[in-house]
Design a protein around this motif. Sequence first.
Motif: not given
Length: 167
Positions: A121-131, A143-161
């Motif tokens: 949980l601590l790693g989740l908070v720190v790594q999401v903040a760094v990312a 275009i990469l920045q706009f592709i990165a937005i759904p990846m950021f959301v998916a990464g947050f959900i995956k790490y939270s899961e």
Amino acid sequence: MLKNLPEEVLNLWNNWEIRGMVLLSLLLQTILIICGPLRKTIAIVWMRILVWSAYLSADMVATVALGNLARSQGDSSGDGSKKANNSIQAFWAPFLLLHLGGPDTITAYSIEDNELWLRHLLGLVVQVAVAFYVFSRSWGSGILQFIAIPMFVAGFIKYSERTWVLD
């Protein structure tokens, strides 16, 4: 220690450090995806050692790669090559966050790993903040920045899961 290395080797390392770490993280995730489910059915010692090593190394490599990405954000001087490099870094930060979520084939290597959910949980908070820091500092037009937005959301959900499952 690194000062004893030739200048060419140091330049090569400085230019390819982040790329190499991202590729190593991808390799470790691939090993976990392919060999993770096999650890329970195949009793070959080298397979268990490979999966165990990849499991222990995957989070560390992704964390160090994110740290290197964050450190490189302070180095940007405004020239064109750094801006082109920043556009790919905005994509790599969520990509590494997705790696920190781990593959679905192996959440924990052993039962004792479930007791470490507060650490995750601590790693989740720190790594999401760094990312998010890397992502926001690397934001540009492309275009990469706009592709990165759904990846950021998916990464947050995956790490939270992953953290929630370990609870």
